[in-house]
Design a protein around this motif. Structure first.
Motif, PDB file in Angstrom:
ATOM      1  N   TYR A   8      65.972 -13.947   2.454  1.00 23.28           N
ATOM      2  CA  TYR A   8      67.243 -13.592   1.829  1.00 23.28           C
ATOM      3  C   TYR A   8      67.555 -14.516   0.662  1.00 23.28           C
ATOM      4  O   TYR A   8      66.994 -15.588   0.525  1.00 23.28           O
ATOM      5  N   GLU A   9      68.454 -14.058  -0.160  1.00 29.25           N
ATOM      6  CA  GLU A   9      69.016 -14.889  -1.217  1.00 29.25           C
ATOM      7  C   GLU A   9      70.517 -14.694  -1.168  1.00 29.25           C
ATOM      8  O   GLU A   9      70.998 -13.620  -0.811  1.00 29.25           O
ATOM      9  N   SER A  10      71.251 -15.732  -1.470  1.00 27.53           N
ATOM     10  CA  SER A  10      72.708 -15.675  -1.389  1.00 27.53           C
ATOM     11  C   SER A  10      73.304 -16.488  -2.520  1.00 27.53           C
ATOM     12  O   SER A  10      72.887 -17.615  -2.765  1.00 27.53           O
ATOM     13  N   LYS A  11      74.254 -15.901  -3.219  1.00 31.05           N
ATOM     14  CA  LYS A  11      74.878 -16.600  -4.332  1.00 31.05           C
ATOM     15  C   LYS A  11      76.157 -17.306  -3.902  1.00 31.05           C
ATOM     16  O   LYS A  11      76.383 -18.460  -4.224  1.00 31.05           O
ATOM     17  N   SER A  38      77.953 -15.218   1.429  1.00 31.20           N
ATOM     18  CA  SER A  38      78.205 -14.125   2.367  1.00 31.20           C
ATOM     19  C   SER A  38      76.912 -13.529   2.920  1.00 31.20           C
ATOM     20  O   SER A  38      76.833 -13.199   4.110  1.00 31.20           O
ATOM     21  N   THR A  39      75.879 -13.417   2.104  1.00 28.03           N
ATOM     22  CA  THR A  39      74.591 -12.912   2.596  1.00 28.03           C
ATOM     23  C   THR A  39      73.988 -13.903   3.580  1.00 28.03           C
ATOM     24  O   THR A  39      73.459 -13.513   4.619  1.00 28.03           O
ATOM     25  N   GLU A  40      74.090 -15.176   3.285  1.00 27.88           N
ATOM     26  CA  GLU A  40      73.571 -16.197   4.193  1.00 27.88           C
ATOM     27  C   GLU A  40      74.277 -16.133   5.550  1.00 27.88           C
ATOM     28  O   GLU A  40      73.633 -16.213   6.592  1.00 27.88           O
ATOM     29  N   ARG A  46      64.844 -18.594   2.490  1.00 27.36           N
ATOM     30  CA  ARG A  46      65.012 -18.107   1.115  1.00 27.36           C
ATOM     31  C   ARG A  46      63.620 -17.892   0.516  1.00 27.36           C
ATOM     32  O   ARG A  46      62.636 -18.477   0.994  1.00 27.36           O
ATOM     33  N   GLY A  85      69.482  -9.352   0.017  1.00 28.72           N
ATOM     34  CA  GLY A  85      70.114 -10.203  -0.971  1.00 28.72           C
ATOM     35  C   GLY A  85      71.273  -9.498  -1.634  1.00 28.72           C
ATOM     36  O   GLY A  85      71.519  -8.317  -1.411  1.00 28.72           O
ATOM     37  N   PRO A  86      71.965 -10.227  -2.452  1.00 28.42           N
ATOM     38  CA  PRO A  86      73.139  -9.678  -3.117  1.00 28.42           C
ATOM     39  C   PRO A  86      72.766  -8.711  -4.240  1.00 28.42           C
ATOM     40  O   PRO A  86      71.666  -8.777  -4.792  1.00 28.42           O
TER      41      PRO A  86
END
Length: 65
Positions: A8-11, A14-16, A33, A52-53
């Motif tokens: 995953y990737e999270s900015k 919230s995704t994390e 990640r 991911g976002p």
């Protein structure tokens, strides 16, 4: 039992947060990640979930790479 890896990737986090909750119900597995992904994971895990976002109708470039 099948092992699952969530990449995953999270900015903003919230995704994390969602991935960490998913990890609790997926059984044996882990999350990382894309920058932490190791080639040996291909042989260690049975299933891969990639998430991911999405910004401006585009998936985060770190996931696409």
């Amino acid at each position: 039992m099948a092992r699952t890896l969530v990449v995953y990737e999270s900015k903003y986090g919230s995704t994390e947060a969602a991935v960490k909750k998913m990890a609790l119900v997926l059984g044996p597995g882990w999350y990382c990640r894309p920058s932490e992904f190791k080639p040996e994971y291909k042989d260690t895990f049975d299933f891969f979930i990639i998430g991911g976002p999405v910004y401006n109708e585009m998936v985060d470039s770190r996931i696409m790479d």
